[in-house]
Design an enzyme around this catalytic site. Sequence first.
Site, short mmCIF file in Angstrom:
data_model
loop_
_atom_site.label_atom_id
_atom_site.label_comp_id
_atom_site.label_asym_id
_atom_site.label_seq_id
_atom_site.Cartn_x
_atom_site.Cartn_y
_atom_site.Cartn_z
N TYR A 156 8.07 30.48 24.34
CA TYR A 156 7.40 29.62 25.31
C TYR A 156 7.65 30.12 26.73
O TYR A 156 8.47 31.01 26.96
CB TYR A 156 7.86 28.17 25.17
CG TYR A 156 9.25 27.86 25.72
CD1 TYR A 156 10.40 28.28 25.06
CD2 TYR A 156 9.42 27.15 26.91
CE1 TYR A 156 11.67 27.99 25.56
CE2 TYR A 156 10.68 26.86 27.42
CZ TYR A 156 11.80 27.27 26.73
OH TYR A 156 13.06 27.00 27.23
N LYS A 203 12.75 33.86 25.33
CA LYS A 203 12.55 32.43 25.60
C LYS A 203 11.93 31.82 24.34
O LYS A 203 10.71 31.64 24.25
CB LYS A 203 11.66 32.27 26.84
CG LYS A 203 11.86 30.93 27.55
CD LYS A 203 11.31 30.99 28.96
CE LYS A 203 11.24 29.64 29.63
NZ LYS A 203 12.50 28.96 29.87
N LEU A 263 18.80 34.42 29.86
CA LEU A 263 17.37 34.52 30.12
C LEU A 263 17.17 35.19 31.49
O LEU A 263 17.84 34.80 32.46
CB LEU A 263 16.75 33.13 30.14
CG LEU A 263 15.23 33.14 30.25
CD1 LEU A 263 14.62 33.44 28.89
CD2 LEU A 263 14.72 31.80 30.76
N GLU A 295 25.07 31.59 31.63
CA GLU A 295 24.09 30.83 32.41
C GLU A 295 24.30 29.35 32.14
O GLU A 295 25.35 28.96 31.62
CB GLU A 295 22.66 31.28 32.06
CG GLU A 295 22.33 31.16 30.59
CD GLU A 295 20.92 31.63 30.24
OE1 GLU A 295 20.06 31.72 31.12
OE2 GLU A 295 20.67 31.87 29.04
N1 PDD Z 1 14.21 26.81 31.51
N2 PDD Z 1 18.15 30.00 31.50
C1 PDD Z 1 17.68 29.15 30.57
C2 PDD Z 1 18.40 29.06 29.26
C3 PDD Z 1 16.53 28.39 30.82
O1 PDD Z 1 16.06 27.56 29.87
C4 PDD Z 1 15.89 28.50 32.09
C5 PDD Z 1 14.66 27.71 32.44
C6 PDD Z 1 16.42 29.39 33.04
C7 PDD Z 1 15.77 29.60 34.37
O2 PDD Z 1 14.61 30.38 34.23
P1 PDD Z 1 13.40 30.25 35.28
O3 PDD Z 1 13.98 30.43 36.62
O4 PDD Z 1 12.50 31.37 34.91
O5 PDD Z 1 12.81 28.89 35.09
C8 PDD Z 1 17.54 30.12 32.71
C9 PDD Z 1 12.94 26.13 31.64
C10 PDD Z 1 12.65 25.58 32.98
C11 PDD Z 1 12.78 25.14 30.49
O6 PDD Z 1 13.21 25.50 29.40
O7 PDD Z 1 12.21 24.07 30.67
#
Ligand code: PDD
Length: 304
Positions: free
Chosen positions: A33, A148, A204, A180
């Site tokens: 996703y 992801k 991620l 993270e």
């Molecule tokens: N999640 N690490 C993880 C495990 C995440 O799920 C996310 C973001 C990030 C930050 O990534 P980005 O800056 O590209 O949003 C880091 C999204 C927002 C979600 O799962 O809803």
Amino acid sequence: MTARVFLNGQWLPAEQARVSVMDRGFLFGDGVYEVIPVYSRQPFRLEQHLVRLQHSLDGIQLANPHRLQEWVAYVTQLAGEAEWEDQSIYIQVTRGPMAVRNHAFPREIRPTVVMLAEQMSPPPASQREQGIGAVSAADIRWLRCDLKTTSLLANCLLRQLAVSAGCVETVLFRDGFLTEGSASSIFVVKHGVLLAPIKNHLMLPGITYDVVLELAAQHGLPHEVRDITEAETRDADELWMCSSTKEVLPIVTLDGRAVGSGVGACPPAKRNPGQTESGTPGPGFAKMHAWYQEFKATVMRAPS
Ligand code: PDD
């Protein structure tokens, strides 16, 4: 509330969109996703999100059902149609339905593609001004956290640890190093230097993480991308979390202890849930927040 959703090439009211119970996304979490922030109807870093989607698809050996230009057209249409100016667009691609439940991939694969928009609001002012509480936990996820994937059970359990403790995020450590957050990237500030963990298979590659490092470089904030130990994280002057939907937020307590030297004090009446000790957002966060808001107003809202 959601607008019309996209399901396998069709635009449908959300309540009419149906997916088979034999879908591998439902039975196995076999899918990937993306979450794309949209400001003033302009998808932010769309190409980077679509490149990351391709990386995730490659990682699970699933052919991309659409070409880049098709994705751009669909996302642009959704962003233009949804009723809100600022949105988060969710894209999910699963390996689709199977005739009988079988872990091995079906011979014929018909991926399920879902896309929907939700309203996106900035985090509440109280979280920015007073900071948020976090807890820590061992990173119990698999070894491909760079993908992801929709298999988010470990992330959900880890996020719930924070919520059950009245906090916002769970900071994860694996083998003594910071990885993270359960759904965010984490930064450390020590002696005026911004520290970011190295992007690898254990985290991620965050799009907001890139923005934070770009803003640091642009404004001359010293920064290093390197392994960060758990001890360094616990001894940080400042801790930040960031993601596409939460922007950048200051973590002011970790496991109930104030982060940093407690510059200023947060009186009990002003503390957020989970803040058991005083702790206030640091000067580094104040700068990054201002730079981020300026960037949001000028670049993120501008047509690309
Ligand atoms: N999640 N690490 C993880 C495990 C995440 O799920 C996310 C973001 C990030 C930050 O990534 P980005 O800056 O590209 O949003 C880091 C999204 C927002 C979600 O799962 O809803």
